[in-house]
Scaffold this active site. Structure first.
Site, PDB file in Angstrom:
ATOM      1  N   CYS A 120     -12.968   5.309  21.711  1.00  0.00           N
ATOM      2  CA  CYS A 120     -12.606   4.644  20.371  1.00  0.00           C
ATOM      3  C   CYS A 120     -11.650   5.181  19.742  1.00  0.00           C
ATOM      4  CB  CYS A 120     -13.808   4.523  19.585  1.00  0.00           C
ATOM      5  SG  CYS A 120     -13.504   3.034  18.297  1.00  0.00           S
ATOM      6  N   CYS A 122     -10.942   5.572  16.380  1.00  0.00           N
ATOM      7  CA  CYS A 122     -11.155   5.998  14.918  1.00  0.00           C
ATOM      8  C   CYS A 122     -11.394   7.293  14.664  1.00  0.00           C
ATOM      9  CB  CYS A 122     -12.457   5.030  14.257  1.00  0.00           C
ATOM     10  SG  CYS A 122     -13.950   5.341  15.285  1.00  0.00           S
ATOM     11  N   CYS A 130     -10.527   1.457  14.109  1.00  0.00           N
ATOM     12  CA  CYS A 130     -10.537   1.553  15.483  1.00  0.00           C
ATOM     13  C   CYS A 130      -9.628   1.359  16.527  1.00  0.00           C
ATOM     14  CB  CYS A 130     -12.016   1.092  16.213  1.00  0.00           C
ATOM     15  SG  CYS A 130     -13.365   1.419  15.096  1.00  0.00           S
ATOM     16  N   LYS A 195     -22.848  -4.447  18.213  1.00  0.00           N
ATOM     17  CA  LYS A 195     -22.680  -3.173  17.194  1.00  0.00           C
ATOM     18  C   LYS A 195     -22.377  -3.868  15.877  1.00  0.00           C
ATOM     19  CE  LYS A 195     -19.882   0.850  16.033  1.00  0.00           C
ATOM     20  NZ  LYS A 195     -18.596   1.630  16.572  1.00  0.00           N
ATOM     21  N   ARG A 206     -18.730  10.442   7.918  1.00  0.00           N
ATOM     22  CA  ARG A 206     -18.409  11.348   6.693  1.00  0.00           C
ATOM     23  C   ARG A 206     -18.700  12.975   7.178  1.00  0.00           C
ATOM     24  NH1 ARG A 206     -22.133   8.893   1.946  1.00  0.00           N
ATOM     25  NH2 ARG A 206     -20.821   6.942   1.747  1.00  0.00           N
ATOM     26  N   GLU A 234     -22.043 -11.666  22.118  1.00  0.00           N
ATOM     27  CA  GLU A 234     -21.293 -10.420  22.325  1.00  0.00           C
ATOM     28  C   GLU A 234     -21.776  -9.895  23.812  1.00  0.00           C
ATOM     29  OE1 GLU A 234     -18.962  -9.127  21.150  1.00  0.00           O
ATOM     30  OE2 GLU A 234     -18.470  -9.569  19.204  1.00  0.00           O
ATOM     31  N   LYS A 249     -26.847  -1.174  18.397  1.00  0.00           N
ATOM     32  CA  LYS A 249     -26.734  -0.428  17.477  1.00  0.00           C
ATOM     33  C   LYS A 249     -26.257  -1.094  16.063  1.00  0.00           C
ATOM     34  CE  LYS A 249     -23.125   2.896  16.322  1.00  0.00           C
ATOM     35  NZ  LYS A 249     -21.769   3.367  16.360  1.00  0.00           N
ATOM     36  N   SER A 275     -26.786   7.889  13.116  1.00  0.00           N
ATOM     37  CA  SER A 275     -26.947   8.931  12.020  1.00  0.00           C
ATOM     38  C   SER A 275     -27.757   8.829  11.028  1.00  0.00           C
ATOM     39  CB  SER A 275     -25.586   9.329  11.626  1.00  0.00           C
ATOM     40  OG  SER A 275     -24.707   8.276  11.229  1.00  0.00           O
ATOM     41  N   TYR A 314     -30.085  11.677  17.842  1.00  0.00           N
ATOM     42  CA  TYR A 314     -29.787  13.010  17.352  1.00  0.00           C
ATOM     43  C   TYR A 314     -31.074  13.926  17.524  1.00  0.00           C
ATOM     44  CZ  TYR A 314     -25.678  10.523  15.982  1.00  0.00           C
ATOM     45  OH  TYR A 314     -24.533  10.015  16.092  1.00  0.00           O
TER      46      TYR A 314
HETATM   47  C1  PBG Z   1     -17.118   4.777  16.555  1.00  0.00           C
HETATM   48  C2  PBG Z   1     -18.504   5.096  16.409  1.00  0.00           C
HETATM   49  C3  PBG Z   1     -19.134   5.267  15.282  1.00  0.00           C
HETATM   50  C4  PBG Z   1     -20.536   5.594  15.691  1.00  0.00           C
HETATM   51  C5  PBG Z   1     -20.612   5.815  17.195  1.00  0.00           C
HETATM   52  N1  PBG Z   1     -19.442   5.244  17.583  1.00  0.00           N
HETATM   53  C6  PBG Z   1     -18.818   4.577  13.797  1.00  0.00           C
HETATM   54  C7  PBG Z   1     -18.417   3.522  13.351  1.00  0.00           C
HETATM   55  O1  PBG Z   1     -18.164   2.787  14.276  1.00  0.00           O
HETATM   56  O2  PBG Z   1     -17.993   3.512  12.213  1.00  0.00           O
HETATM   57  C8  PBG Z   1     -21.649   5.776  14.704  1.00  0.00           C
HETATM   58  C9  PBG Z   1     -22.903   6.515  15.338  1.00  0.00           C
HETATM   59  C10 PBG Z   1     -23.899   6.911  14.288  1.00  0.00           C
HETATM   60  O3  PBG Z   1     -23.757   6.692  13.050  1.00  0.00           O
HETATM   61  O4  PBG Z   1     -24.557   7.737  14.510  1.00  0.00           O
HETATM   62  N2  PBG Z   1     -16.325   5.577  17.337  1.00  0.00           N
HETATM   63 ZN    ZN Z   2     -14.196   3.293  16.306  1.00  0.00          ZN
END
Ligand code: PBG
Ligand code: ZN
Length: 325
Positions: A120, A122, A130, A195, A206, A234, A249, A275, A314
């Site tokens: 990605c 981002c 992204c 997602k 953050r 999707e 996710k 997370s 995690y």
């Molecule tokens: C994007 C990406 C994200 C997460 C994994 N890959 C953040 C987003 O899409 O904003 C989130 C993973 C998490 O919260 O544990 N590269």
């Molecule tokens: Zn991203």
């Protein structure tokens, strides 16, 4: 034939009986541990909202990999924090970018460990979106080219699995054709297929990657959380375009999607225990509100019961230390 002939409690009487009739169980081979790699030397900085997870420089990554291997965790998912961010996410496809270097390092010390990479932009764009922004909006087709370049650079570094996370239309097809053209036909794709635009990613961008969006949000490309049928569409598209593993996710709040995906497609399904899910659980356990181990095990059981084959979490190290191989 009901009571008193049927007594559901008979098989719950002892621990051995309960184990014998347990329908699903977590194994070490279900687990994928996310890792965050940074530039520099000697860095092992704990991410405060994700206890037990760190920002690791390449040298410290080597130590972490030895621990992962000794625990028997089969796979890691890499995220990189670049030196510079810019509007075209330059480091995301640089041959010596942080993720590319991390992949090479891991493959040197633990060639059998499965290395997956988050594909990605981002973490690498100055605005945290992204892809490429045009007129304040994420330009899907212009971003595809950079996603494919990133994917190819990860494959060249030796990644086993590429995990495209941007929710761009057509990204799996685009990646697959570039990979095949360059003889990376065996590099697998685990797509972040369904997602959702979730409030549960906050600790990740953050504290994890520091990629908070500078304007707007990601609801223009990540899914609306009211939608289930759309998630299946999707997933169907990503399978059609060549995904080998499909991911849902977040996890705990989307178990219906995990279930429907497995039922409908019978593909390897991964779930991302994100997370915010981990942070909530850790915070509650830390405050003495719940028992960490019980709550974690129950969450993992829910993923397996819903049909997940793989769990990105995690908590992989915590769980692995309690699982026998
Ligand atoms: C994007 C990406 C994200 C997460 C994994 N890959 C953040 C987003 O899409 O904003 C989130 C993973 C998490 O919260 O544990 N590269
Ligand atoms: Zn991203």
């Amino acid at each position: 034939m009901g009571f008193p002939m049927q007594r559901m409690r008979r098989l719950r009487r002892t621990d051995a009986l309960r184990r014998m009739v347990r329908e699903t169980r977590l194994t070490i081979d279900d687990l994928i541990l996310p890792l965050f790699v940074v530039h520099g030397k000697g860095i092992k900085r704990e991410i405060d909202t994700l206890p037990g997870n760190y920002h690791l420089s390449i040298d410290k990554l080597s130590e972490e990999i030895k621990e992962v291997r000794s625990l028997g965790i089969p796979a890691v998912l890499l995220f990189g924090l670049p030196e510079h961010k810019d509007c075209r996410a330059g480091e995301s496809y640089a041959a010596d970018g942080i993720v590319q270097r991390a992949v090479r390092t891991i493959k040197e010390i633990a060639p059998e460990l499965v290395v997956a990479t988050d594909v990605c932009l981002c973490e690498y764009t100055e605005h945290g979106h992204c892809g490429i922004i045009r007129n304040g909006y994420l330009d899907n087709d212009a971003s595809l080219e950079l996603i494919a370049k990133t994917a190819l650079s990860h494959a060249k570094a030796g990644a086993d699995i590429l995990a495209p996370a941007a929710m761009l239309d057509g990204q799996i097809k685009c990646m697959r054709s570039v990979l095949d053209k360059h003889n990376y036909g065996n590099t697998a794709i685990m797509s972040y297929a369904a997602k959702f635009a979730s409030g549960l990613y906050d600790p990740f961008f953050r504290n994890g990657t520091g990629s908070v969006v500078a304007f707007g949000d990601k609801r223009t490309h990540q899914m609306d959380y009211g939608n289930g049928d759309e998630a299946l569409r999707e997933v169907a598209l990503d399978i059609e375009e060549g995904a080998d593993i499909v991911m849902v996710k977040p996890g705990m709040t989307y178990l219906d999607i995990v279930y429907r995906t497995k039922e409908r497609f019978a593909m390897p399904v991964a779930v991302y225990n994100v997370s915010g899910e981990f942070a909530m659980l850790k915070a509650a356990a830390g405050a003495g509100v719940i028992d960490e181990e019980k709550a974690l095990s129950e969450a993992m059981a829910s993923f397996k019961r819903a049909g997940a084959d793989l769990i990105i979490t995690y908590a992989a190290k915590i769980l692995a230390s309690k699982l026998t191989r």
